[in-house]
Design a protein around this motif. Sequence first.
Motif, mmCIF file in Angstrom:
data_model
loop_
_atom_site.group_PDB
_atom_site.id
_atom_site.type_symbol
_atom_site.label_atom_id
_atom_site.label_comp_id
_atom_site.label_asym_id
_atom_site.label_seq_id
_atom_site.Cartn_x
_atom_site.Cartn_y
_atom_site.Cartn_z
ATOM 1 N N ASN A 114 38.894 27.011 20.425
ATOM 2 C CA ASN A 114 39.705 27.772 21.389
ATOM 3 C C ASN A 114 38.980 27.830 22.732
ATOM 4 N N ASP A 115 39.155 26.737 23.498
ATOM 5 C CA ASP A 115 38.581 26.703 24.849
ATOM 6 C C ASP A 115 39.675 27.161 25.804
ATOM 7 N N LYS A 116 40.608 26.268 26.124
ATOM 8 C CA LYS A 116 41.774 26.681 26.920
ATOM 9 C C LYS A 116 42.811 27.225 25.947
ATOM 10 N N THR A 142 43.065 36.966 17.304
ATOM 11 C CA THR A 142 44.114 37.989 17.498
ATOM 12 C C THR A 142 45.047 37.582 18.642
ATOM 13 N N THR A 143 44.460 37.056 19.718
ATOM 14 C CA THR A 143 45.258 36.589 20.856
ATOM 15 C C THR A 143 46.205 35.482 20.391
ATOM 16 N N PRO A 172 34.850 33.585 13.866
ATOM 17 C CA PRO A 172 33.857 34.597 14.217
ATOM 18 C C PRO A 172 34.511 35.570 15.191
ATOM 19 N N ASP A 198 45.680 37.691 10.436
ATOM 20 C CA ASP A 198 44.424 37.656 11.181
ATOM 21 C C ASP A 198 43.422 38.359 10.282
ATOM 22 N N GLY A 220 35.703 37.544 18.192
ATOM 23 C CA GLY A 220 35.708 37.262 19.628
ATOM 24 C C GLY A 220 36.170 35.860 19.990
ATOM 25 N N GLY A 243 39.026 34.516 19.468
ATOM 26 C CA GLY A 243 40.388 34.531 20.017
ATOM 27 C C GLY A 243 41.523 34.529 19.006
ATOM 28 N N ARG A 296 33.357 36.859 25.934
ATOM 29 C CA ARG A 296 34.639 37.402 25.461
ATOM 30 C C ARG A 296 34.457 38.743 24.741
ATOM 31 N N GLU A 316 30.120 31.690 25.783
ATOM 32 C CA GLU A 316 31.511 32.093 26.043
ATOM 33 C C GLU A 316 31.951 33.154 25.026
ATOM 34 N N LYS A 340 33.728 41.472 27.244
ATOM 35 C CA LYS A 340 34.954 41.846 27.965
ATOM 36 C C LYS A 340 35.807 42.771 27.078
ATOM 37 N N ARG A 341 36.003 42.349 25.841
ATOM 38 C CA ARG A 341 36.877 43.127 24.963
ATOM 39 C C ARG A 341 36.273 44.465 24.584
HETATM 40 P P1 ADP Z 1 39.200 37.836 17.812
HETATM 41 O O1 ADP Z 1 40.505 38.369 17.325
HETATM 42 O O2 ADP Z 1 38.891 36.465 17.300
HETATM 43 O O3 ADP Z 1 38.057 38.782 17.590
HETATM 44 P P2 ADP Z 1 40.389 38.251 20.461
HETATM 45 O O4 ADP Z 1 41.700 37.555 20.319
HETATM 46 O O5 ADP Z 1 40.357 39.728 20.444
HETATM 47 O O6 ADP Z 1 39.311 37.675 19.397
HETATM 48 O O7 ADP Z 1 39.737 37.710 21.814
HETATM 49 C C1 ADP Z 1 38.501 38.213 22.319
HETATM 50 C C2 ADP Z 1 38.582 38.267 23.859
HETATM 51 O O8 ADP Z 1 38.624 36.949 24.383
HETATM 52 C C3 ADP Z 1 39.842 38.976 24.367
HETATM 53 O O9 ADP Z 1 39.491 39.723 25.506
HETATM 54 C C4 ADP Z 1 40.784 37.823 24.736
HETATM 55 O O10 ADP Z 1 41.660 38.169 25.783
HETATM 56 C C5 ADP Z 1 39.804 36.740 25.165
HETATM 57 N N1 ADP Z 1 40.254 35.361 24.894
HETATM 58 C C6 ADP Z 1 40.883 34.881 23.804
HETATM 59 N N2 ADP Z 1 41.089 33.552 23.910
HETATM 60 C C7 ADP Z 1 40.566 33.164 25.098
HETATM 61 C C8 ADP Z 1 40.458 31.907 25.794
HETATM 62 N N3 ADP Z 1 40.922 30.781 25.273
HETATM 63 N N4 ADP Z 1 39.854 31.910 26.992
HETATM 64 C C9 ADP Z 1 39.348 33.045 27.539
HETATM 65 N N5 ADP Z 1 39.424 34.274 26.940
HETATM 66 C C10 ADP Z 1 40.025 34.331 25.740
#
Ligand code: ADP
Length: 207
Positions: free
Chosen positions: A171-173, A21-22, A15, A102, A17, A19, A136, A132, A139-140
Amino acid sequence: MSSFKKGGIFILSSPSGAGKTTLVKKISKNRNFSISISHTTRSPRPNEKNGKDYFFISKNNFKKLIKKGEFLEHAKVFDNYYGSSKKLVNEKINKGKNIIFDIDWQGTRQIKNKNLKYKLLTIFILPPSKSELLKRLLKREKKNMKTVKKRMKEFKKDLLKWKEYDFVVINDKLNLCYKKIMKVIKNKGKFSFDRNFINKHVKSLLN
Ligand code: ADP
Ligand code: 5GP
Protein backbone atom coordinates in the motif's frame (compact mmCIF):
# COMPACT_ATOMS: atom_id res chain seq x y z
CA MET A 1 -12.99 -20.42 -5.86
CA SER A 2 -15.61 -19.87 -8.51
CA SER A 3 -17.10 -16.39 -8.31
CA PHE A 4 -17.09 -13.55 -5.81
CA LYS A 5 -20.36 -12.07 -6.98
CA LYS A 6 -22.26 -13.03 -3.84
CA GLY A 7 -21.73 -14.05 -0.27
CA GLY A 8 -17.96 -14.20 0.03
CA ILE A 9 -15.59 -13.47 2.91
CA PHE A 10 -12.66 -11.11 2.31
CA ILE A 11 -10.08 -10.66 5.02
CA LEU A 12 -7.55 -7.83 5.09
CA SER A 13 -4.67 -8.02 7.56
CA SER A 14 -1.46 -6.07 7.94
CA PRO A 15 0.97 -4.69 10.45
CA SER A 16 -0.78 -1.87 12.30
CA GLY A 17 -0.73 1.38 10.33
CA ALA A 18 -0.22 -0.12 6.86
CA GLY A 19 -3.68 1.04 5.78
CA LYS A 20 -6.09 -1.88 5.97
CA THR A 21 -8.91 0.02 7.71
CA THR A 22 -8.70 2.76 5.06
CA LEU A 23 -8.82 0.12 2.31
CA VAL A 24 -11.65 -1.86 3.94
CA LYS A 25 -13.76 1.31 4.10
CA LYS A 26 -13.05 2.07 0.46
CA ILE A 27 -13.96 -1.48 -0.64
CA SER A 28 -17.18 -1.36 1.38
CA LYS A 29 -18.45 1.49 -0.83
CA ASN A 30 -18.92 -1.02 -3.65
CA ARG A 31 -22.42 -2.43 -4.10
CA ASN A 32 -23.04 -5.60 -2.16
CA PHE A 33 -20.00 -5.22 0.09
CA SER A 34 -20.35 -4.78 3.81
CA ILE A 35 -17.85 -4.51 6.68
CA SER A 36 -17.87 -6.92 9.59
CA ILE A 37 -17.90 -4.41 12.45
CA SER A 38 -15.87 -5.93 15.27
CA HIS A 39 -16.33 -5.72 19.01
CA THR A 40 -13.37 -4.39 20.95
CA THR A 41 -12.31 -3.49 24.48
CA ARG A 42 -10.01 -0.76 23.09
CA SER A 43 -10.98 2.87 23.76
CA PRO A 44 -12.35 4.74 20.76
CA ARG A 45 -10.06 7.13 18.86
CA PRO A 46 -11.40 10.71 18.65
CA ASN A 47 -12.96 10.18 15.21
CA GLU A 48 -14.39 6.70 15.89
CA LYS A 49 -18.09 6.05 16.44
CA ASN A 50 -19.66 3.20 18.38
CA GLY A 51 -21.52 0.85 16.00
CA LYS A 52 -19.81 2.29 12.95
CA ASP A 53 -16.10 1.68 13.48
CA TYR A 54 -16.39 -0.84 16.31
CA PHE A 55 -18.75 -1.90 19.04
CA PHE A 56 -16.80 -0.60 22.04
CA ILE A 57 -17.48 -2.79 25.06
CA SER A 58 -15.94 -3.55 28.45
CA LYS A 59 -13.62 -6.48 29.10
CA ASN A 60 -16.33 -8.07 31.26
CA ASN A 61 -18.91 -7.90 28.52
CA PHE A 62 -16.40 -9.19 26.01
CA LYS A 63 -15.73 -12.21 28.21
CA LYS A 64 -19.47 -12.84 28.52
CA LEU A 65 -19.81 -12.85 24.73
CA ILE A 66 -16.95 -15.35 24.46
CA LYS A 67 -18.68 -17.62 26.98
CA LYS A 68 -21.94 -17.42 25.05
CA GLY A 69 -20.12 -18.46 21.88
CA GLU A 70 -21.09 -15.25 20.09
CA PHE A 71 -17.81 -14.78 18.23
CA LEU A 72 -16.87 -16.28 14.90
CA GLU A 73 -13.29 -15.53 15.96
CA HIS A 74 -11.65 -13.44 18.62
CA ALA A 75 -8.13 -12.52 19.71
CA LYS A 76 -6.07 -10.40 22.04
CA VAL A 77 -4.14 -7.77 20.08
CA PHE A 78 -1.93 -5.08 21.69
CA ASP A 79 -3.43 -5.74 25.17
CA ASN A 80 -7.05 -5.40 23.97
CA TYR A 81 -9.63 -7.94 22.90
CA TYR A 82 -11.17 -7.92 19.44
CA GLY A 83 -13.84 -10.23 17.98
CA SER A 84 -16.17 -10.71 15.01
CA SER A 85 -19.82 -11.34 15.83
CA LYS A 86 -21.20 -14.59 14.36
CA LYS A 87 -24.71 -13.19 14.30
CA LEU A 88 -23.82 -9.96 12.45
CA VAL A 89 -21.77 -11.81 9.87
CA ASN A 90 -24.42 -14.48 9.29
CA GLU A 91 -27.19 -11.91 8.89
CA LYS A 92 -25.30 -10.13 6.13
CA ILE A 93 -23.80 -13.11 4.36
CA ASN A 94 -27.13 -14.93 4.23
CA LYS A 95 -28.49 -11.93 2.37
CA GLY A 96 -25.79 -12.53 -0.24
CA LYS A 97 -23.50 -9.72 0.89
CA ASN A 98 -19.75 -9.93 0.54
CA ILE A 99 -18.26 -9.36 3.96
CA ILE A 100 -14.95 -7.58 4.44
CA PHE A 101 -13.00 -8.22 7.62
CA ASP A 102 -10.28 -6.01 9.08
CA ILE A 103 -8.78 -8.55 11.48
CA ASP A 104 -5.35 -9.79 12.50
CA TRP A 105 -3.56 -13.03 11.59
CA GLN A 106 -4.88 -14.87 14.66
CA GLY A 107 -8.50 -14.25 13.65
CA THR A 108 -7.68 -15.09 10.02
CA ARG A 109 -6.28 -18.46 11.10
CA GLN A 110 -9.41 -19.17 13.13
CA ILE A 111 -11.73 -18.38 10.21
CA LYS A 112 -9.61 -20.43 7.78
CA ASN A 113 -9.72 -23.41 10.15
CA LYS A 114 -13.51 -23.29 10.29
CA ASN A 115 -13.79 -24.31 6.63
CA LEU A 116 -16.95 -22.28 6.22
CA LYS A 117 -19.19 -22.93 3.24
CA TYR A 118 -18.48 -19.42 1.90
CA LYS A 119 -15.81 -18.36 -0.55
CA LEU A 120 -12.83 -16.99 1.33
CA LEU A 121 -10.07 -14.68 0.13
CA THR A 122 -7.31 -13.48 2.45
CA ILE A 123 -5.28 -10.38 1.62
CA PHE A 124 -2.16 -9.07 3.36
CA ILE A 125 -1.21 -5.40 3.11
CA LEU A 126 2.41 -4.27 3.37
CA PRO A 127 3.69 -0.75 3.98
CA PRO A 128 6.08 0.71 1.38
CA SER A 129 8.78 1.22 4.05
CA LYS A 130 9.25 1.15 7.80
CA SER A 131 9.68 4.94 7.91
CA GLU A 132 6.39 5.46 6.07
CA LEU A 133 4.67 3.05 8.46
CA LEU A 134 5.98 5.04 11.42
CA LYS A 135 4.82 8.26 9.76
CA ARG A 136 1.30 6.86 9.29
CA LEU A 137 1.10 5.59 12.86
CA LEU A 138 2.30 8.94 14.25
CA LYS A 139 -0.34 10.74 12.18
CA ARG A 140 -3.16 8.44 13.24
CA GLU A 141 -2.20 8.15 16.89
CA LYS A 142 -1.66 11.92 17.16
CA LYS A 143 1.93 11.25 18.27
CA ASN A 144 0.86 9.12 21.25
CA MET A 145 4.30 7.53 21.56
CA LYS A 146 3.26 4.74 23.93
CA THR A 147 0.73 3.38 21.43
CA VAL A 148 3.02 3.95 18.45
CA LYS A 149 5.92 2.14 20.16
CA LYS A 150 3.74 -0.82 21.12
CA ARG A 151 2.52 -1.18 17.54
CA MET A 152 5.99 -0.80 16.02
CA LYS A 153 7.25 -3.46 18.46
CA GLU A 154 4.78 -6.00 17.05
CA PHE A 155 5.52 -4.98 13.47
CA LYS A 156 8.09 -7.71 12.67
CA LYS A 157 6.00 -10.50 14.17
CA ASP A 158 2.95 -9.40 12.19
CA LEU A 159 4.93 -8.95 9.00
CA LEU A 160 6.12 -12.55 8.95
CA LYS A 161 2.53 -13.79 8.61
CA TRP A 162 2.28 -12.63 4.97
CA LYS A 163 3.00 -16.17 3.76
CA GLU A 164 -0.33 -17.39 5.18
CA TYR A 165 -2.36 -15.13 2.85
CA ASP A 166 -3.74 -15.68 -0.66
CA PHE A 167 -2.76 -12.28 -2.02
CA VAL A 168 -0.12 -9.80 -0.82
CA VAL A 169 0.07 -6.17 -1.91
CA ILE A 170 2.06 -3.04 -1.01
CA ASN A 171 0.00 0.00 0.00
CA ASP A 172 2.11 2.83 -1.37
CA LYS A 173 -0.31 4.92 -3.43
CA LEU A 174 -3.71 4.26 -1.90
CA ASN A 175 -5.72 4.28 -5.12
CA LEU A 176 -3.35 1.98 -6.93
CA CYS A 177 -3.41 -0.50 -4.05
CA TYR A 178 -7.20 -0.33 -3.91
CA LYS A 179 -7.46 -1.00 -7.66
CA LYS A 180 -5.17 -4.02 -7.37
CA ILE A 181 -7.31 -5.46 -4.60
CA MET A 182 -10.57 -4.86 -6.48
CA LYS A 183 -9.08 -6.54 -9.55
CA VAL A 184 -8.29 -9.63 -7.50
CA ILE A 185 -11.74 -9.60 -5.92
CA LYS A 186 -13.43 -9.32 -9.31
CA ASN A 187 -11.15 -11.83 -10.98
CA LYS A 188 -13.20 -14.78 -9.78
CA GLY A 189 -10.36 -16.07 -7.67
CA LYS A 190 -7.89 -16.20 -10.56
CA PHE A 191 -4.90 -14.06 -9.67
CA SER A 192 -1.24 -14.19 -8.79
CA PHE A 193 1.43 -11.98 -7.30
CA ASP A 194 5.20 -11.85 -7.51
CA ARG A 195 6.28 -13.86 -4.45
CA ASN A 196 9.98 -13.17 -5.00
CA PHE A 197 9.40 -9.46 -5.17
CA ILE A 198 7.26 -9.51 -2.00
CA ASN A 199 9.83 -11.67 -0.23
CA LYS A 200 12.56 -9.14 -1.03
CA HIS A 201 10.34 -6.26 0.08
CA VAL A 202 9.60 -8.00 3.39
CA LYS A 203 13.35 -8.58 3.93
CA SER A 204 13.98 -4.87 3.35
CA LEU A 205 11.29 -4.04 5.92
CA LEU A 206 12.90 -6.38 8.45
CA ASN A 207 16.29 -4.66 8.18
P1 ADP B 1 -4.42 0.04 9.74
O1 ADP B 1 -5.90 -0.18 9.73
O2 ADP B 1 -3.68 -0.92 8.86
O3 ADP B 1 -3.84 0.10 11.12
P2 ADP B 1 -5.14 2.72 8.79
O4 ADP B 1 -6.04 2.41 7.65
O5 ADP B 1 -5.72 3.21 10.06
O6 ADP B 1 -4.15 1.48 9.10
O7 ADP B 1 -4.07 3.78 8.25
C1 ADP B 1 -3.08 4.37 9.10
C2 ADP B 1 -2.88 5.83 8.67
O8 ADP B 1 -2.26 5.88 7.39
C3 ADP B 1 -4.19 6.61 8.55
O9 ADP B 1 -3.97 7.92 9.02
C4 ADP B 1 -4.48 6.61 7.04
O10 ADP B 1 -5.20 7.75 6.64
C5 ADP B 1 -3.08 6.60 6.46
N1 ADP B 1 -2.96 5.90 5.16
C6 ADP B 1 -3.53 4.74 4.78
N2 ADP B 1 -3.14 4.40 3.53
C7 ADP B 1 -2.28 5.36 3.11
C8 ADP B 1 -1.53 5.58 1.90
N3 ADP B 1 -1.58 4.73 0.89
N4 ADP B 1 -0.76 6.68 1.84
C9 ADP B 1 -0.68 7.55 2.87
N5 ADP B 1 -1.37 7.41 4.05
C10 ADP B 1 -2.16 6.33 4.16
P1 5GP C 1 -6.95 -1.16 15.83
O1 5GP C 1 -6.84 -1.03 17.31
O2 5GP C 1 -5.80 -0.46 15.09
O3 5GP C 1 -8.28 -0.76 15.29
O4 5GP C 1 -6.78 -2.71 15.49
C1 5GP C 1 -5.67 -3.42 15.99
C2 5GP C 1 -5.57 -4.77 15.33
O5 5GP C 1 -6.71 -5.57 15.68
C3 5GP C 1 -5.57 -4.74 13.79
O6 5GP C 1 -4.61 -5.67 13.34
C4 5GP C 1 -6.95 -5.17 13.41
O7 5GP C 1 -6.99 -5.79 12.15
C5 5GP C 1 -7.23 -6.17 14.52
N1 5GP C 1 -8.67 -6.42 14.68
C6 5GP C 1 -9.69 -5.56 14.60
N2 5GP C 1 -10.87 -6.17 14.78
C7 5GP C 1 -10.57 -7.49 14.97
C8 5GP C 1 -11.36 -8.65 15.20
O8 5GP C 1 -12.59 -8.63 15.29
N3 5GP C 1 -10.69 -9.81 15.37
C9 5GP C 1 -9.32 -9.90 15.30
N4 5GP C 1 -8.77 -11.10 15.43
N5 5GP C 1 -8.56 -8.83 15.08
C10 5GP C 1 -9.18 -7.64 14.92
